[in-house]
Motif scaffolding. Structure first.
Motif, PDB file in Angstrom:
ATOM      1  N   HIS A   4       0.844  -1.187   0.000  1.00  0.00           N
ATOM      2  CA  HIS A   4       0.000   0.000   0.000  1.00  0.00           C
ATOM      3  C   HIS A   4       0.887   1.249   0.000  1.00  0.00           C
ATOM      4  O   HIS A   4       1.935   1.277   0.653  1.00  0.00           O
ATOM      5  CB  HIS A   4      -0.903  -0.018   1.244  1.00  0.00           C
ATOM      6  N   LEU A  76       0.711  -1.367   9.522  1.00  0.00           N
ATOM      7  CA  LEU A  76      -0.708  -1.615   9.298  1.00  0.00           C
ATOM      8  C   LEU A  76      -1.311  -0.370   8.654  1.00  0.00           C
ATOM      9  O   LEU A  76      -0.945   0.746   9.023  1.00  0.00           O
ATOM     10  CB  LEU A  76      -1.418  -1.896  10.628  1.00  0.00           C
ATOM     11  N   VAL A  77      -2.218  -0.551   7.713  1.00  0.00           N
ATOM     12  CA  VAL A  77      -2.868   0.586   7.049  1.00  0.00           C
ATOM     13  C   VAL A  77      -4.376   0.385   7.033  1.00  0.00           C
ATOM     14  O   VAL A  77      -4.871  -0.729   7.189  1.00  0.00           O
ATOM     15  CB  VAL A  77      -2.354   0.779   5.595  1.00  0.00           C
ATOM     16  N   ASP A  78      -5.114   1.482   6.827  1.00  0.00           N
ATOM     17  CA  ASP A  78      -6.576   1.385   6.766  1.00  0.00           C
ATOM     18  C   ASP A  78      -7.159   1.958   5.486  1.00  0.00           C
ATOM     19  O   ASP A  78      -8.364   1.951   5.309  1.00  0.00           O
ATOM     20  CB  ASP A  78      -7.211   2.052   7.988  1.00  0.00           C
ATOM     21  N   ASP A  79      -6.344   2.493   4.604  1.00  0.00           N
ATOM     22  CA  ASP A  79      -6.793   3.082   3.335  1.00  0.00           C
ATOM     23  C   ASP A  79      -7.686   4.311   3.551  1.00  0.00           C
ATOM     24  O   ASP A  79      -8.434   4.698   2.673  1.00  0.00           O
ATOM     25  CB  ASP A  79      -7.503   2.047   2.461  1.00  0.00           C
ATOM     26  N   ARG A  80      -7.604   4.901   4.757  1.00  0.00           N
ATOM     27  CA  ARG A  80      -8.355   6.119   5.064  1.00  0.00           C
ATOM     28  C   ARG A  80      -7.431   7.212   5.598  1.00  0.00           C
ATOM     29  O   ARG A  80      -7.881   8.134   6.260  1.00  0.00           O
ATOM     30  CB  ARG A  80      -9.452   5.837   6.098  1.00  0.00           C
ATOM     31  N   HIS A  82      -4.572   6.551   7.550  1.00  0.00           N
ATOM     32  CA  HIS A  82      -3.862   6.166   8.771  1.00  0.00           C
ATOM     33  C   HIS A  82      -2.934   5.000   8.478  1.00  0.00           C
ATOM     34  O   HIS A  82      -3.253   4.130   7.681  1.00  0.00           O
ATOM     35  CB  HIS A  82      -4.840   5.725   9.867  1.00  0.00           C
ATOM     36  N   ALA A  83      -1.818   5.007   9.167  1.00  0.00           N
ATOM     37  CA  ALA A  83      -0.908   3.870   9.161  1.00  0.00           C
ATOM     38  C   ALA A  83      -0.377   3.725  10.584  1.00  0.00           C
ATOM     39  O   ALA A  83      -0.215   4.724  11.301  1.00  0.00           O
ATOM     40  CB  ALA A  83       0.244   4.078   8.181  1.00  0.00           C
ATOM     41  N   ARG A 107      -0.887   9.962  10.535  1.00  0.00           N
ATOM     42  CA  ARG A 107      -1.984  10.527   9.755  1.00  0.00           C
ATOM     43  C   ARG A 107      -1.346  11.003   8.458  1.00  0.00           C
ATOM     44  O   ARG A 107      -0.353  11.747   8.475  1.00  0.00           O
ATOM     45  CB  ARG A 107      -2.638  11.694  10.500  1.00  0.00           C
TER      46      ARG A 107
END
Length: 131
Positions: A4, A76-80, A82-83, A107
Motif C-alpha cells: 500500500h 498496518l494501514v486502513d486506506d483512510r 492512517h498507518a 496521519r
C-alpha cells in the motif's frame, strides 16, 4: 500483492531515519506536521513543524551518542489516511540502556505525513532513560 502507498511512505521514513537521512524525512512530512512524544523526559512533548521534528530526531542521536536504533517490525494501514508502525527501539545514554517496543500512528494526507503519535510498551522505562 503490491505494498500500500501509505505503508511504502512509512517504510521509506524508517529507512531514512535509520540512515540519518534528514532531508528525505523532511520531504515525507507536511511543513506543519506534528510529532507527539509521550512521557516526561527531555524529548517528550509535541514537536510542531518539520524543523522541530528534525531537530528532535537529531537530539535523539546526539543524546545517545549515535546508539539510538529502531527496527521496523510491521506496518498496518486502513486506506483512510492512517498507518500504524510497530518497531523495537534500543539505545544507551548516561550509563542507562533502553530496549523496548513502540509504535507510531501516522496521519497521512495525500502523500505527506501530517501527524505522528508515538506509543511505547514501557513508558516508565522510557521516562527513566530520558530523565
Amino acid at each position: 500483492m503490491a505494498e500500500h502507498p501509505h505503508a511504502m511512505l512509512v517504510r521509506k521514513g524508517y529507512e531514512a531515519f535509520t540512515q540519518g537521512d534528514m532531508d528525505t524525512l523532511r520531504g515525507l512530512m507536511a511543513a506543519d506536521a506534528t510529532h507527539h512524544v509521550p512521557g516526561t523526559g527531555m524529548l517528550s512533548g509535541d514537536f510542531k513543524g518539520q524543523d522541530a521534528i528534525i531537530d528532535m530526531y537529531r537530539r535523539l542521536g546526539e543524546e545517545t551518542g549515535g546508539t539510538f536504533r529502531v527496527e521496523l517490525r510491521q506496518i498496518l494501514v486502513d486506506d483512510r489516511g492512517h498507518a500504524v508502525s510497530l518497531h523495537h527501539m534500543a539505545g544507551d545514554r548516561q550509563g542507562k540502556h533502553l530496549e523496548t517496543d513502540g509504535g507510531l500512528v501516522f496521519r497521512i494526507v495525500g502523500d505527506k505525513i501530517t501527524d505522528l503519535d508515538e506509543c511505547v510498551a514501557d513508558l516508565d522505562a522510557v521516562n527513566d532513560f530520558w530523565a
